[in-house]
Each structure stands twice: as C-alpha cells, then as structure tokens.
Design a protein around this motif. Structure first.
Motif, PDB file in Angstrom:
ATOM      1  N   SER A 163       0.825  -1.205   0.000  1.00  0.00           N
ATOM      2  CA  SER A 163       0.000   0.000   0.000  1.00  0.00           C
ATOM      3  C   SER A 163       0.860   1.256   0.000  1.00  0.00           C
ATOM      4  O   SER A 163       0.542   2.241  -0.677  1.00  0.00           O
ATOM      5  CB  SER A 163      -0.930  -0.002   1.212  1.00  0.00           C
ATOM      6  OG  SER A 163      -0.178  -0.079   2.415  1.00  0.00           O
ATOM      7  N   GLU A 164       1.977   1.233   0.768  1.00  0.00           N
ATOM      8  CA  GLU A 164       2.859   2.392   0.786  1.00  0.00           C
ATOM      9  C   GLU A 164       3.487   2.634  -0.596  1.00  0.00           C
ATOM     10  O   GLU A 164       3.543   3.777  -1.088  1.00  0.00           O
ATOM     11  CB  GLU A 164       3.972   2.197   1.818  1.00  0.00           C
ATOM     12  CG  GLU A 164       3.475   2.185   3.253  1.00  0.00           C
ATOM     13  CD  GLU A 164       4.593   1.897   4.236  1.00  0.00           C
ATOM     14  OE1 GLU A 164       4.481   2.357   5.376  1.00  0.00           O
ATOM     15  OE2 GLU A 164       5.570   1.222   3.868  1.00  0.00           O
ATOM     16  N   LEU A 171       2.376   1.706  -3.531  1.00  0.00           N
ATOM     17  CA  LEU A 171       1.390   2.144  -4.521  1.00  0.00           C
ATOM     18  C   LEU A 171       0.950   3.574  -4.264  1.00  0.00           C
ATOM     19  O   LEU A 171       0.682   4.333  -5.211  1.00  0.00           O
ATOM     20  CB  LEU A 171       0.193   1.199  -4.504  1.00  0.00           C
ATOM     21  CG  LEU A 171       0.484  -0.239  -4.996  1.00  0.00           C
ATOM     22  CD1 LEU A 171      -0.738  -1.114  -4.844  1.00  0.00           C
ATOM     23  CD2 LEU A 171       0.938  -0.217  -6.455  1.00  0.00           C
ATOM     24  N   ASN A 172       0.860   3.978  -3.011  1.00  0.00           N
ATOM     25  CA  ASN A 172       0.504   5.365  -2.707  1.00  0.00           C
ATOM     26  C   ASN A 172       1.582   6.329  -3.184  1.00  0.00           C
ATOM     27  O   ASN A 172       1.288   7.419  -3.694  1.00  0.00           O
ATOM     28  CB  ASN A 172       0.263   5.531  -1.204  1.00  0.00           C
ATOM     29  CG  ASN A 172      -1.183   5.251  -0.821  1.00  0.00           C
ATOM     30  OD1 ASN A 172      -2.081   6.031  -1.135  1.00  0.00           O
ATOM     31  ND2 ASN A 172      -1.418   4.118  -0.174  1.00  0.00           N
ATOM     32  N   ALA A 211       1.218   6.575  -6.838  1.00  0.00           N
ATOM     33  CA  ALA A 211       0.066   7.393  -7.195  1.00  0.00           C
ATOM     34  C   ALA A 211       0.421   8.872  -7.119  1.00  0.00           C
ATOM     35  O   ALA A 211       0.008   9.684  -7.963  1.00  0.00           O
ATOM     36  CB  ALA A 211      -1.113   7.069  -6.267  1.00  0.00           C
ATOM     37  N   VAL A 241      -2.538  -1.332 -11.514  1.00  0.00           N
ATOM     38  CA  VAL A 241      -3.347  -1.546 -10.300  1.00  0.00           C
ATOM     39  C   VAL A 241      -4.565  -2.397 -10.617  1.00  0.00           C
ATOM     40  O   VAL A 241      -4.874  -3.366  -9.902  1.00  0.00           O
ATOM     41  CB  VAL A 241      -3.751  -0.181  -9.704  1.00  0.00           C
ATOM     42  CG1 VAL A 241      -4.716  -0.375  -8.535  1.00  0.00           C
ATOM     43  CG2 VAL A 241      -2.517   0.588  -9.248  1.00  0.00           C
ATOM     44  N   VAL A 286      -4.816  -3.377   0.099  1.00  0.00           N
ATOM     45  CA  VAL A 286      -4.645  -2.248  -0.819  1.00  0.00           C
ATOM     46  C   VAL A 286      -6.016  -1.727  -1.210  1.00  0.00           C
ATOM     47  O   VAL A 286      -6.855  -2.495  -1.696  1.00  0.00           O
ATOM     48  CB  VAL A 286      -3.853  -2.661  -2.068  1.00  0.00           C
ATOM     49  CG1 VAL A 286      -3.804  -1.504  -3.067  1.00  0.00           C
ATOM     50  CG2 VAL A 286      -2.444  -3.107  -1.711  1.00  0.00           C
ATOM     51  N   ASP A 287      -6.245  -0.438  -0.970  1.00  0.00           N
ATOM     52  CA  ASP A 287      -7.485   0.210  -1.384  1.00  0.00           C
ATOM     53  C   ASP A 287      -7.273   0.753  -2.799  1.00  0.00           C
ATOM     54  O   ASP A 287      -6.782   1.862  -2.994  1.00  0.00           O
ATOM     55  CB  ASP A 287      -7.830   1.331  -0.410  1.00  0.00           C
ATOM     56  CG  ASP A 287      -9.209   1.939  -0.706  1.00  0.00           C
ATOM     57  OD1 ASP A 287      -9.788   1.624  -1.779  1.00  0.00           O
ATOM     58  OD2 ASP A 287      -9.690   2.727   0.111  1.00  0.00           O
ATOM     59  N   GLU A 288      -7.639  -0.068  -3.791  1.00  0.00           N
ATOM     60  CA  GLU A 288      -7.362   0.311  -5.175  1.00  0.00           C
ATOM     61  C   GLU A 288      -8.103   1.582  -5.568  1.00  0.00           C
ATOM     62  O   GLU A 288      -7.557   2.422  -6.301  1.00  0.00           O
ATOM     63  CB  GLU A 288      -7.738  -0.830  -6.113  1.00  0.00           C
ATOM     64  CG  GLU A 288      -6.863  -2.062  -5.974  1.00  0.00           C
ATOM     65  CD  GLU A 288      -7.197  -3.123  -7.007  1.00  0.00           C
ATOM     66  OE1 GLU A 288      -8.136  -2.890  -7.800  1.00  0.00           O
ATOM     67  OE2 GLU A 288      -6.523  -4.173  -7.031  1.00  0.00           O
ATOM     68  N   ILE A 303      -6.271   4.580  -4.264  1.00  0.00           N
ATOM     69  CA  ILE A 303      -4.992   4.774  -4.956  1.00  0.00           C
ATOM     70  C   ILE A 303      -5.227   5.343  -6.351  1.00  0.00           C
ATOM     71  O   ILE A 303      -4.549   6.278  -6.793  1.00  0.00           O
ATOM     72  CB  ILE A 303      -4.222   3.441  -5.020  1.00  0.00           C
ATOM     73  CG1 ILE A 303      -3.719   3.065  -3.623  1.00  0.00           C
ATOM     74  CG2 ILE A 303      -3.060   3.533  -5.991  1.00  0.00           C
ATOM     75  CD1 ILE A 303      -3.087   1.712  -3.540  1.00  0.00           C
ATOM     76  N   LYS A 307      -6.195   8.929  -6.027  1.00  0.00           N
ATOM     77  CA  LYS A 307      -5.018   9.761  -5.752  1.00  0.00           C
ATOM     78  C   LYS A 307      -4.186   9.957  -7.008  1.00  0.00           C
ATOM     79  O   LYS A 307      -3.573  11.027  -7.207  1.00  0.00           O
ATOM     80  CB  LYS A 307      -4.184   9.107  -4.657  1.00  0.00           C
ATOM     81  CG  LYS A 307      -2.974   9.934  -4.244  1.00  0.00           C
ATOM     82  CD  LYS A 307      -2.218   9.267  -3.112  1.00  0.00           C
ATOM     83  CE  LYS A 307      -1.008  10.101  -2.706  1.00  0.00           C
ATOM     84  NZ  LYS A 307      -0.250   9.464  -1.594  1.00  0.00           N
ATOM     85  N   ALA A 308      -4.164   8.953  -7.889  1.00  0.00           N
ATOM     86  CA  ALA A 308      -3.401   9.057  -9.139  1.00  0.00           C
ATOM     87  C   ALA A 308      -4.120   9.893 -10.192  1.00  0.00           C
ATOM     88  O   ALA A 308      -3.585  10.098 -11.280  1.00  0.00           O
ATOM     89  CB  ALA A 308      -3.116   7.665  -9.684  1.00  0.00           C
TER      90      ALA A 308
END
Length: 986
Positions: free
Chosen positions: A926-927, A929-930, A933, A950, A971-973, A976, A979-980
């Motif tokens: 998760s970190e 991917l964030n 993003a 993702v 992971v909260d797709e 993410i 945010k992207a």
C-alpha cells in the motif's frame, strides 16, 4: 566434343541467314546511295557557290566601274570649261549650272570643287538631306551650297552661298575663320603632279562624315578639278549578296579599313575624329581572315569557334591607288544545309524502304520463328524468376514442339522448388517450420503422407518430430512411433542408409514388412505403400535427420511416379533446402539461448557486484513483462494499438534484463554507500579517533593543571564538562553520518561549530600516501609541524577533478541533458556530513545517475539486428519522467515509447518494495502504490499504465512471488486510483 558444341551453337536456320543477308544488302545499298548522294550534292553546292561567288565579285567590280567611270568622264568634260580658270567668285559662278546638272545626273556625287594654286577654293554641294542642311545651318529652301574661298594680299574671304532648286540665291554667309587650304590636300597635290586623273583611297569626308573617295584631275596647269564620290551604294550592293543568314561580306582597303559592309552604320568609328572602322573589328571571322593574310583565295576554309567557314577573297583594281579587297565568308553548315537535308532525306527514304521491305523478308521466317521466340521469352521470364509468363504454344516443327514441352516442365519444377524454398525460409519458428516442410514436400511430391526424423545432437538418436497424413498433422504418440539408435539393428535398412549419410532410398513395403510403421499403413488405408527416404544434410554434410515420404500402392501405373529418378532428385533438392532451414532455425534458437544466457549473466554479475541490490536486474524484467502482457491483452483506447510481435517481445525482454547494464561501471562503494563518510571504508572511525585525541588532551590538561598547583575540583569540573561535550558532539556527528533523517538548518549550524574545534597533528600527513593523493596535496604548501587542524576538515586534496573525457557537451548526438558536477568526487568530511537527505553527495548522486548514460552507450555499441534497434531506447528511458524532468535526456511522455514507460514503472515499483537496500527497508504494498500514485500526480510516471498496473493486480501477482509476507497488506485500489487522478477507473 566441346568444339562440336561450339560449332552447333554458331549455326542458325536458313531463313535467319536469308533474312539477315536481305537486311544487310538493303542497309548497304542505302548507306552507299546516301554517301554518294551526299558527296555529289556537296560537290554541286560547292561548285554552284563558287560560281555564285564569282558572280558576286563581278557585280561588285561592275558596280565600282559604274560608280567611277561616269565621274571620270564628267571630270574630263568639266576640265575643258573655260570658267575653271576664273579668278574671282563671279566668274566661277558661271560653273554653277553645269556643276549642278552634273550633281543631279550623278546622285553618288557628294560635291564638285576646284582648287587653285593661290589657295582659292570653289565647291558646289547638293543639300540632299535634312542632316546636311542642319550640319551647314542652311536655310529651309536651300538645295545647293557653294563654298567659296578667295585669298589675296588683303586677306582671305570665305563665304557660304545657298541656292534653291532653281539656282536662285537665298542667302550668303561669310566665314570669318577659314582654315581650309586645298593646296594642303592630297588630292590636289597628286592630281597636279600626275597630269591625269587620280583616285584617292576611301576615307571619311571631314565635312559630312560619309565614307567615300575623291576623283581629281588638272584643269589647266595649276587648277585641279575634284569630285567627292560616296560609297554607300557599295554597302547596299554587298547586303544584297548575302548567300546565307550568317554570311559575312566586306570590301576593305589594303590597310584593313572597311570600305563597304552590309551594316554601313558601323563603317565609321568616331572617337573624336571620324575614321574608317578596321575590318577585324567588325567580326571575329574578318579578324581570323586578316590574321591568315588577305591574298587572293578561291573557296578556302577557315576554322573559327568550332565552326568551318568557306572563304573567297578577290583583289579589285578600282577603289584607290592600290585597289580594294572583297572578302566573302559563308558558314559551311549553312552553305551545305541543303546537302545535309538531302542526306537525311536519303537516309529517311532508305530507312523507309528498308522498313517496307523488311516485313516481306521476315514474314515467312516469322511463321517458324514465332514459337522459338516465345520459348526465348519464356526462358528470359524464367531467368527473371517470372513463372507467371504464359507457356509457349505448339509448333509444327517437331524439335521446337519438344523443346516447348520440356521448357514448360522445367518452369513448373523450378517454380515449385523456389516456392517451397521461399515458404520454408520465411518460417521463423521451429515447430511450424517442420510442419511446413512436411506440407510442402508431401504436396509437391504427390505423396499421401510424410514423416520427419531428426538426430539428437547429444545422444545421436533418430527421433520422430513430425507426421503429416492425408493433408493433416497427426500425433506421433497416437501411432506409436519410436526413436532409433543407429548403433542397433532394429532400424530398417531403408532408413539406416540415409540416416547414416548415404544416398536416398526408394522401396515398397507391405503390412507384414512394415514393423513399427503398421499404424501408418492403417492410417493411409493401404495394405502396401511406396517409400522414399532422403537424408537432411547441413552445409558441412552432416546428417540432421531423414525425410520420409509415403504413397499408397493402389496397383495403378501412376503409383510408380514417386519412385522415378527425376522425382527422387526433386525431393532430394527440396530436402536440401529443408535441411538448411532446419539447421538455420536450430542455430538461431541456440544463438538466442546463448544471448539470453549472456544477458542474464551480465544482469546476475551486476546484482552480485552489490549485495544490497541483488536480484534487482532479475525482478525488473518480471514486472515489465507482466505489465506488457496486460497492455497487450487490454482493449482500453490507450493500449488498443499495442499488439507486439515476437520480435518486439524479444526486444522488450532484452531491454528489461539490460536496463541497468551500465552499473558495471559504477563503483560499488558509491552504490552501497551506507553512511555519509563511507568511501572504501567508513571514515567515521577517523573522526572518532580525533574525538579520542581531544578527550586525551582534556585529561592531559587536567593533570598538567594539577601538577602546576591548580584547583583540582575546578579542573575536574572543566574536564568533565569537556568530556561530556565531546561525547555529545560525537554522538551527534555519528547520527548525522547515518543519514536516516533529514538535516535541519540548526543541525547544519551545529555541525559547523563542531567542525571548528581543532586538534594538534604532529606527524607529516604526506608520508605514505599514494602518488595520486600526493599530487592533490601539492596544491597547498606544506605547513610546519606541529599544526592545528579542524576536527571536521574539507581539504583541497578531498577534491578530485573530473577528466575532460567524462564531460557531456550540450550538443552531444545522443541528446543527454545531465548537469555534470565540477568535481568527480568531493570527499570533504564536513561537506559529506552536511548532506541534508540520504548519504550521497551531488557528485555521488551523479555517478549513480550516470549509469543510465553508460547503459545507453553500451547498448548503442552493440550490433543489434533491425528488429532489436529500439532496445537502447526502451532500456535507457526508465529514469525519465512524463513532465520532462527525468534523466538522462529529459524526455516527455510523448517522446517515450510505451515499453519505455513500462520500464519506468517496473523499476520504481521494484525499488520501493525491495528489501535489500542499505539505506531503507522494503515498503508495504500500500505504501509503494501510494507513493507511485503521487508520482502520477506529479507527472513522473504514466498514469494510464499505472492504472492498468493496479486494476490488473500486477502488484499482487508480483508480491506473491517476490515479497515477504510482512510487506503484503490490504490495498485500497479505489483510493490509490483516485489519488493518481484516475477516479472513474477503479
């Protein structure tokens, strides 16, 4: 025998000889007649032109005689007039009427005049033009001018008298300044001395600027009667006699002065004093003629400016004391224009006759030749590999008909062979190649089935690799086909011979003799089959395997076709092409395996070079290929056109494995730099030793103070305070060396204060150092020992210059746009400890970033085939950013290919999640991917590719294979992607 073959090759049918002889005679006759006519016409034209030249000369001669003769008679008559001896103007005016009548009767006369021994002069001039009237300022009605000069002891009286056409006086004008004296004139002196008539050389009349000549004779003993005769009519006469447009004709005197010329305006040159123009100045042809001499010529030739001129020149007695010269120059090409025209007309007539007669000569021969010509054209088409050309028709000649049939069969055989060769050569994969070999050979040979055995390179066994029956591929296991060991006796003899390098075999076997091949007979639904087994041999003659063709034996005569020698020879030729293709595919496959192994060897060596980045070069290709496969399978608009071929997959695979190959040039102590002071070792130990020295100095100061009678308690307190401060300061320096946290401004100021402490060095620091470090130390003079030095020093020898070879010019051809630091290394202790984030200085960060430059340079030097030319572009773009702020070329998204953008995402994701970095631990899914993003928002990576990464859960697939369990979290797709900047695609 070879001589007989050559003689036979030189033979030709009779109709060819007759047609060739007929054509040759026609051509010869036409050429002879053409040459003869041309020569005769030329001779006639030259003869005619000579006669024409003579006629022109006679006409000019007659014109001169007709010009001079009447004037001579006139002067003879006028000389007898008694008024010629008058001594005053009144008496001389009695000559006015006869002189005027003479001027009227002779338009070529410009004036008549008398010159006297006492210097008197009397002239009558007709004013025939407005130009003359204007020249002498005559009245409008004036038709004649009388010029009178009377000299006496009292002086000179000169007058202009003007009369109209009826000789009535109009006006009288006195000339006060008269310088003309006839006694100083050549015509006067010559005529008076001669006693007869004289003629002057042509000249320019001073009063009228006309070209003419003077005729004079004595009238009495001292009086001279003269007449000015203009020669303008001679120029008109010459203008009428121009034979061709470029003809040059001229009349000139022995001194080379032009007297008559068709363009008479050019006869007089006025450069202050009017004078006759030189003949050589009128035309280059005249200049060439005069340069060769003006002797009498008759149809001579002259070369000028690559043009031939026919020249004719004559000397004429009239026209002056020495006579005149007449020259006529005609361009030969213009003179012979009619001859040329007749020559070409003759050639055209000959050619037309030839063209009209040739069909008659060739008509009968074409009936027989047509089939042969068709065969020639068909052979030429075969030579051009044009097998679509129609076959030639039948011929009534037996031999020609047999040749046509053989040519058709040969064309079909060659065409089939080349089609098979092209088809097999176009196949780039091994298994489809074997299938294609079987299909083509079975089809071209007319067989019902085919089987390929290939030799194993290690064991040497003959193993079945493909089976084709009744137009379909069959399973080898279904028919129980086994491999054969050539050393055993179980292999059939008809298969052993070609498998051992022998010749092809052709045989027929029944069901009882089939042995292991009984299943094939059942599949063919035939109790007996015909077999042809031929070896597959490579370029070195080694046997790669055996091609086996099977044909049903139905008891018909056509069943034996496959066993004929010509059919077996054709199968052998096809099998040779198949063997070469099979060997080439095997070699290509082995080369690809070797290249792939070498690439992985390099990647493994790079990872092995630094234990902290081990596996990076092996994991990035996995992520890249996962993302590429997802993009290739996606129907999203961004990836709809991305359908990579096998060659493009190969290029991506190589680029992914070699994306960091430039790291072989990066020092591992820079890549693995765990602390700020670390080089080949961690220099914090040197700093610690200096603190130890300062702490020893504190104790020494304490004991010295006690020994000198100081207050022990006070000294102890100062000692303890200093020791505590040194411990605290070293602890701060040690923490700063780790580089785990960002350095604040206050920390940098404190570091500067600590660096300002000094310690005493008593040993020469230039002893025992390397030559290279010694050269750097020579930048500053040596100091006397002992010397106080700063606790944390930035010395000149800490600066290592960058070689000129490592500089990157702004206009470099590869487009690198890196900011190159001035120094290659700056090993200053305070400088390194002052790094605000991480452990690397700007110089060391450049060294690490420079690995991508080396990657591009190394890959560009490799001789990749065309389909791998973009490997360097894909591998060298994984540190670029979509907004153009990346390196080494600062490319933007539109400047990068889709695979290069994939590489960037794969490299970042692997780096974020890797657990083998010296300066950080691997981040959670998760970190990571964030963070990525956020990079999408910052235009660092491609948001569309990241969204695909993702949504297709590529991160999850990778994590399950390569990450530790503790790194895999929820992971909260949707969050993410939002945010992207991709909220609608969660």
């Amino acid at each position: 025998m070879p001589d007989q073959v050559r003689i036979r090759e030189r033979r030709a049918p009779l109709h060819i000889h007759i047609s060739a002889l007929f054509t040759f005679l026609l051509l010869l006759t036409g050429i002879v007649l053409g040459v003869f006519n041309y020569r005769q016409t030329t001779q006639i034209i030259f003869t005619s032109s000579n006669s024409l030249f003579q006629r022109i000369e006679q006409e000019v001669q007659q014109d001169l005689q007709h010009t001079y003769q009447p004037i001579r008679h006139l002067l003879s008559l006028l000389a007898l007039h008694e008024a010629t001896q008058a001594t005053d103007l009144e008496g001389r005016l009695t000559l006015l009427k006869p002189l005027v009548q003479a001027l009227r009767d002779n338009p070529k006369l410009a004036s008549l005049y008398l010159g006297y021994a006492d210097g008197d002069f009397f002239m009558v001039r007709p004013l025939r033009s407005d130009m003359l009237k204007e020249r002498f300022d005559a009245p409008e009605q004036a038709a004649y001018q009388v010029w009178s000069i009377e000299r006496s002891a009292a002086g000179t009286e000169a007058n202009y008298l003007f009369f109209d056409g009826s000789l009535n006086p109009i006006s009288r004008r006195q000339r006060l300044k008269e310088s003309y004296d006839p006694r100083k004139r050549d015509w006067y002196n010559r005529a008076r001395a001669d006693g007869g008539q004289i003629t002057t050389a042509p000249y320019v009349f001073f009063s009228t600027a006309e070209v003419g000549t003077t005729l004079a004779r004595r009238a009495g003993m001292t009086t001279v009667l003269g007449a000015d005769l203009t020669l303008a009519d001679l120029s008109d006469t010459l203008a009428k006699h121009r034979v061709t447009p470029s003809t040059e004709v001229i009349l000139f005197d022995p001194q080379g002065n032009a007297v008559a010329y068709p363009d008479r305006e050019r006869l007089v040159t006025d450069d202050g004093t009017p004078k006759l123009t030189l003949a050589r100045d009128l035309s280059p042809t005249f200049a060439a003629l005069l340069a060769n001499g003006v002797e009498q010529r008759q149809q001579d030739t002259l070369e000028l400016n690559q043009r031939r001129w026919v020249v004719s020149s004559r000397h004429l007695q009239e026209g002056g004391p020495q006579g005149l010269h007449l020259a006529l120059l005609v361009p030969e090409d213009e003179l012979l224009a009619d001859a040329y025209r007749i020559r070409w007309q003759g050639a055209l007539v000959t050619l037309t006759t030839l063209l009209l007669c040739l069909p008659l000569g060739w008509l009968s021969s074409r009936i027989i030749v047509r089939p042969l010509r068709s065969l020639v054209l068909e052979a030429e088409a075969i030579r051009r590999f044009d097998f679509s050309y129609p076959a030639s028709g039948r011929s009534p000649v037996l031999e020609v008909d047999q040749l046509a049939v053989s040519m058709t069969r040969m064309k079909e055989t060659i065409s089939s062979f080349l089609e098979i060769a092209a088809s097999l050569s176009a196949e780039t994969r091994f298994d489809p190649l074997l299938k294609r070999v079987l299909e083509e050979t079975v089809d071209i040979s007319g067989a019902n089935g085919g089987l390929i055995y290939l030799s194993d390179s290690e064991s040497g066994r003959l193993e079945p690799h493909g089976l084709f029956i009744n137009g379909q591929q069959h399973s080898l296991g279904k028919h129980g086909l086994i491999h054969y060991d050539l050393a055993t006796s179980q292999i059939p003899d008809w298969l052993r011979q070609p498998a051992s390098g022998g010749g092809s075999t052709a045989t027929s076997i029944g069901f009882d003799q089939a042995g292991d091949f009984q299943s094939l007979l059942q599949a063919l639904d035939s109790p007996r089959v015909h077999l042809v087994a031929t070896g597959l041999h490579n370029r070195q003659g080694d046997t790669l395997g055996v091609l086996l063709l099977l044909h049903r034996d139905l008891g018909e005569e056509s069943d034996q076709t496959m066993l004929r020698p010509e059919r077996i020879a054709f199968v052998e030729a096809v099998s040779g092409v198949a063997a070469l293709c099979i060997e080439s595919q095997r070699l290509l496959e082995r080369q690809k395996q070797l290249l792939d192994a070498f690439i992985q060897l390099i990647a493994g060596a790079i990872d092995a070079k630094s234990p902290y980045t081990g596996g990076h070069c092996q994991r990035v290709p996995e992520v890249t290929l996962m993302l590429a496969r997802a993009a290739a399978a996606s129907d999203e608009p961004a990836f709809r056109d991305y359908r990579p071929s096998d060659e493009e997959w190969e290029a991506l695979h190589i680029a992914a494995w070699l994306h960091d190959c430039g790291k072989v040039t990066t020092p591992e102590y820079v890549v693995d730099k765990a602390t700020k002071l670390e080089t080949l070792y961690d220099r914090i130990h040197e700093v610690r030793m200096r603190f130890e020295v300062l702490k020893r100095d504190a104790w020494i100061a304490y004991w010295q103070g006690c020994a000198q009678g100081g207050d022990a308690a006070q000294l102890a307190r100062l000692r303890d305070e200093l020791l505590a401060a040194l411990d605290d300061e070293f602890a701060f320096v040690a923490r700063s060396n780790i580089g785990g946290e960002a350095m604040a401004e206050a920390d940098l100021q404190r570091l500067g204060k600590i660096a300002a402490r000094t310690w005493l060095r008593t040993l020469d620091d230039r002893l025992g150092v390397s030559w290279e470090e010694g050269k750097r130390q020579e930048r500053c003079p040596a100091t006397a020992l002992p010397v106080e030095e700063r606790l944390l020093a930035d010395k000149p020898e800490h600066l290592i210059e960058r070689p000129a070879s490592e500089l990157i010019p702004a206009d470099n051809p590869l487009g690198f746009k890196l900011e190159v630091p001035q120094h290659k290394f700056n090993r200053g202790e305070l400088y390194n400890l002052s790094v605000t984030r991480g452990t690397l200085t700007g110089e060391e960060r450049y060294i690490i970033n420079h690995h991508i430059v080396q990657t591009i340079l190394m890959l560009n030097r490799l001789p990749f085939p065309p389909h791998l030319r973009n490997v360097a572009e894909i591998a060298g773009g994984h540190h670029e950013k979509m907004d153009g702020s990346g390196y080494p070329k600062r490319l933007k998204r539109e400047d990068m290919s889709l695979p290069a953008r994939m590489m960037a995402i794969a490299d970042i994701f692997e780096a974020l999640t890797a657990v083998d970095r010296p300066y950080k631990k691997g981040k959670l899914l998760s970190e990571a991917l964030n963070i990525m993003a956020g990079m999408c928002q910052g235009a660092h990576i491609d948001p569309q590719l990241f969204g695909l990464f993702v949504r297709e859960k590529i991160y999850q697939t990778y994590a399950e294979r390569f990450l530790g369990r503790e790194q895999i979290d929820a992971v909260d797709e949707a969050a993410i992607l939002a945010k992207a900047g991709l909220p609608g695609q969660a």
